[in-house]
Design a protein around this motif. Sequence first.
Motif, PDB file in Angstrom:
ATOM      1  N   ALA A  31      30.146  30.244  41.412  1.00  6.78           N
ATOM      2  CA  ALA A  31      31.248  31.315  40.337  1.00  6.78           C
ATOM      3  C   ALA A  31      32.059  31.972  40.677  1.00  6.78           C
ATOM      4  O   ALA A  31      33.450  31.747  40.042  1.00  6.78           O
ATOM      5  N   MET A  32      31.955  32.042  41.455  1.00  7.85           N
ATOM      6  CA  MET A  32      33.244  32.787  42.230  1.00  7.85           C
ATOM      7  C   MET A  32      34.486  32.206  42.342  1.00  7.85           C
ATOM      8  O   MET A  32      35.591  32.269  42.577  1.00  7.85           O
ATOM      9  N   ALA A  33      33.718  31.686  42.748  1.00  6.69           N
ATOM     10  CA  ALA A  33      35.036  30.089  43.399  1.00  6.69           C
ATOM     11  C   ALA A  33      35.859  29.598  42.154  1.00  6.69           C
ATOM     12  O   ALA A  33      36.592  29.511  42.373  1.00  6.69           O
ATOM     13  N   VAL A 144      26.185  34.620  35.656  1.00  7.03           N
ATOM     14  CA  VAL A 144      26.384  35.134  36.864  1.00  7.03           C
ATOM     15  C   VAL A 144      27.734  34.587  36.562  1.00  7.03           C
ATOM     16  O   VAL A 144      28.892  35.945  36.916  1.00  7.03           O
ATOM     17  N   ALA A 145      28.282  34.159  36.308  1.00  5.25           N
ATOM     18  CA  ALA A 145      29.700  33.465  35.956  1.00  5.25           C
ATOM     19  C   ALA A 145      30.473  34.728  34.328  1.00  5.25           C
ATOM     20  O   ALA A 145      31.273  34.573  34.816  1.00  5.25           O
ATOM     21  N   GLY A 146      29.198  34.710  33.690  1.00  6.71           N
ATOM     22  CA  GLY A 146      29.798  35.029  32.687  1.00  6.71           C
ATOM     23  C   GLY A 146      30.108  37.197  33.373  1.00  6.71           C
ATOM     24  O   GLY A 146      30.622  37.501  33.309  1.00  6.71           O
ATOM     25  N   VAL A 147      29.184  37.484  34.361  1.00  4.69           N
ATOM     26  CA  VAL A 147      28.632  39.038  34.579  1.00  4.69           C
ATOM     27  C   VAL A 147      30.453  38.774  35.298  1.00  4.69           C
ATOM     28  O   VAL A 147      30.661  40.145  35.244  1.00  4.69           O
ATOM     29  N   LEU A 148      30.218  38.254  35.904  1.00 10.04           N
ATOM     30  CA  LEU A 148      31.310  38.743  36.693  1.00 10.04           C
ATOM     31  C   LEU A 148      33.852  37.796  36.420  1.00 10.04           C
ATOM     32  O   LEU A 148      33.438  38.843  36.425  1.00 10.04           O
ATOM     33  N   GLY A 149      33.207  37.329  35.583  1.00  6.91           N
ATOM     34  CA  GLY A 149      34.002  37.289  34.678  1.00  6.91           C
ATOM     35  C   GLY A 149      34.301  38.898  33.585  1.00  6.91           C
ATOM     36  O   GLY A 149      35.978  39.105  33.738  1.00  6.91           O
ATOM     37  N   VAL A 150      33.863  39.275  33.281  1.00  9.43           N
ATOM     38  CA  VAL A 150      33.543  40.400  32.696  1.00  9.43           C
ATOM     39  C   VAL A 150      33.752  41.524  33.513  1.00  9.43           C
ATOM     40  O   VAL A 150      35.134  41.891  32.817  1.00  9.43           O
ATOM     41  N   VAL A 151      33.053  41.699  34.522  1.00  9.91           N
ATOM     42  CA  VAL A 151      33.529  42.277  35.709  1.00  9.91           C
ATOM     43  C   VAL A 151      35.320  42.781  36.121  1.00  9.91           C
ATOM     44  O   VAL A 151      36.431  43.164  36.147  1.00  9.91           O
ATOM     45  N   VAL A 152      35.625  41.141  36.613  1.00  8.86           N
ATOM     46  CA  VAL A 152      36.692  41.020  36.452  1.00  8.86           C
ATOM     47  C   VAL A 152      37.998  41.205  35.942  1.00  8.86           C
ATOM     48  O   VAL A 152      39.105  42.172  36.223  1.00  8.86           O
ATOM     49  N   VAL A 157      42.116  44.122  32.099  1.00  7.79           N
ATOM     50  CA  VAL A 157      42.037  44.912  30.938  1.00  7.79           C
ATOM     51  C   VAL A 157      41.275  44.479  30.226  1.00  7.79           C
ATOM     52  O   VAL A 157      40.301  43.791  30.038  1.00  7.79           O
ATOM     53  N   PRO A 158      40.424  45.716  29.732  1.00  7.47           N
ATOM     54  CA  PRO A 158      39.505  45.889  29.511  1.00  7.47           C
ATOM     55  C   PRO A 158      38.751  46.030  27.514  1.00  7.47           C
ATOM     56  O   PRO A 158      38.210  44.834  27.907  1.00  7.47           O
ATOM     57  N   LEU A 159      39.601  45.756  26.934  1.00  5.43           N
ATOM     58  CA  LEU A 159      39.314  45.262  25.559  1.00  5.43           C
ATOM     59  C   LEU A 159      39.490  43.318  26.034  1.00  5.43           C
ATOM     60  O   LEU A 159      38.342  43.626  25.621  1.00  5.43           O
ATOM     61  N   ALA A 160      39.857  42.870  27.361  1.00  5.84           N
ATOM     62  CA  ALA A 160      39.720  41.386  26.616  1.00  5.84           C
ATOM     63  C   ALA A 160      38.331  41.183  28.195  1.00  5.84           C
ATOM     64  O   ALA A 160      37.599  40.564  27.332  1.00  5.84           O
ATOM     65  N   GLY A 161      38.083  42.037  28.239  1.00  2.00           N
ATOM     66  CA  GLY A 161      36.439  42.295  29.164  1.00  2.00           C
ATOM     67  C   GLY A 161      36.234  42.244  27.816  1.00  2.00           C
ATOM     68  O   GLY A 161      34.685  41.234  28.430  1.00  2.00           O
ATOM     69  N   LEU A 162      35.317  43.180  26.713  1.00  2.00           N
ATOM     70  CA  LEU A 162      35.323  43.631  25.665  1.00  2.00           C
ATOM     71  C   LEU A 162      34.889  41.948  25.196  1.00  2.00           C
ATOM     72  O   LEU A 162      33.842  41.792  24.074  1.00  2.00           O
ATOM     73  N   ILE A 163      35.967  40.755  24.630  1.00  2.00           N
ATOM     74  CA  ILE A 163      35.839  40.574  23.561  1.00  2.00           C
ATOM     75  C   ILE A 163      35.381  39.333  24.609  1.00  2.00           C
ATOM     76  O   ILE A 163      34.364  38.782  24.172  1.00  2.00           O
ATOM     77  N   LEU A 164      35.981  38.891  26.265  1.00  2.00           N
ATOM     78  CA  LEU A 164      34.889  38.096  26.658  1.00  2.00           C
ATOM     79  C   LEU A 164      33.230  37.584  27.030  1.00  2.00           C
ATOM     80  O   LEU A 164      32.678  37.039  26.433  1.00  2.00           O
TER      81      LEU A 164
END
Length: 565
Positions: A31-33, A144-152, A157-164
């Motif tokens: 997922a990181m890759a 795993v991919a979702g958590v990594l994407g939301v964190v990164v 951009v906190p709002l973009a992470g929340l939307i994701l």
Amino acid sequence: MSTARLLRWLQRSGPSRVRLLTGISISLVSAMASLILLGGAGLLVGKAAGRGGLAALGGLLILIELVAFLRAPLRYEERLLTHRVALGSMVRWRVWLYDVLALRTPGSLSYLSNGDLLDRSIEDIDTLEDLYVRIVLPLITAVVAGVLGVVVIGIFVPLAGLILAVGLLVGISLSLWCGHLSSHSTFEATRLRGEASAITVDLIDGGLDLSMAGHYGSYVRRLDEIEFHFARTDRRLSLIRSVGLSLLALVSGAVLIGVVLCCAVATHQGSLTPAEAAGLSLASLASLEPLLGVLFGALRAPGVDAAAMRLEELETSPVSALEPSSPVPWPRDASPLTFEKVTLSPAPLSMPVIEHLTLSIDPGDHVAILGASGTGKSTLCRSIMKFLEVDAGTIAVGTASYPSLTSESIRTHVALLDQSPTLFAGTLGDTLRLGAPDASDAALLSILEQCQLQELLPNGLESLSLPLAEDGRSLSLGQQRRIALARVLLRTPEILLLDEPTAGLSREQAKSVLSNALRYAGDATVILVTHDVEETAGFDAVWNLEGGRLSRIDPGAEPLLELRS
């Protein structure tokens, strides 16, 4: 659909914790890759459009190529490891199934047709493989991919992470909803598949009888009806799948637009560069991509649950014969077989056919039990083999009662030749060695000659390689029965049960089978159950089974002699 049942089957599979943790770790790295690959690609495009430095562009390009090179083997190893866990689990599930069947056949599963049981034993176990491959792995990957994407993305951009995060939750919820909608249709499709398998086996095995009875056409028409209903169910499932894919595409598109807009606002405010905005936007795609696997897994889950439920139904069937918690060994010395006030039913929860049977058979005796069809003769043989438990009373060998003896111990010392013995496909030698795996070729030739099967031995030892068709269809009925007798005699049992062993044979063939059985049984106790009074000639004792009761008949009594004549 029962989540608890699926979790129970995951636990029953007993996978290696090391492999599971390794698989999760590889999913995390994979997922990181994906995030680095797509995010780096966006960053590269953004820097190239903004005329970034050549060194920075070159470094990004090398990083992307390196990650792209590593991503493929990571995905491959992830799937390979998952399939290893799934295949190992299938082995353990099949062992579980055989353990369940061994305790319940032949008595407790008589309500199931051979086709239905075959479908459960093959199709349902194979379906359980998807529990890992199409349900657990995609769900782990998505989380795993979702958590990594939301964190990164949330870091920048906190709002973009929340939307994701919200989009991922909505996508997973939508997938589970589609799985719930498909449950009824999936269970119906599984039921129809089992019924189709049962009818197909009946048509193959009993096509001639069905044709003579005029029912062949009705069976075929029922198959056509099942095919029609199955096609309608499949269309319904396809519609649910299409709706799910469409809604998931809308959710993914809305999330992507929201992330892009948030990144655009951040760029306008100066907190992000255009290149970083492009990288984060594409990184969100890497987090949304696994949602497709979650949807397919949710749609597959009801089918896996239906297969698990059908298999667990076998486990709820009553056990034919219980195994002792503290078994005792089979008596060393030859001992009498005794029945003390025994009541027997042909299957659990059915009406008794034998009541209050009391009988003692001394070692080496040849005893015949005479009775009409349906009087319980075969039920008596099955109880001696411990295929059935007695309803009341006790069966014992010497001082060892049957409840204290294991099935394996009993079937090592007691052998059965019934009216429909099974001959498996293979060579003549292989068929015989089912009775005695360590028997020498010379012993096989000797027992075949004793059973008057010289016609199968024109080339001596080479004849043991004679191929036999399944169920012995390449042999005459008389040859099949004599081969089955030879296989039983090879075991040198202490007790030999003959359950209508001459059924369907000519008078000469029947005489040959019985005379060979008695001649070469050695010191074994021989118990013959038959409806043919002529076959009782030469036995030490003859008993008549009628109305669930035994009454002894003097072999020299005038009524019996009149029947034989």
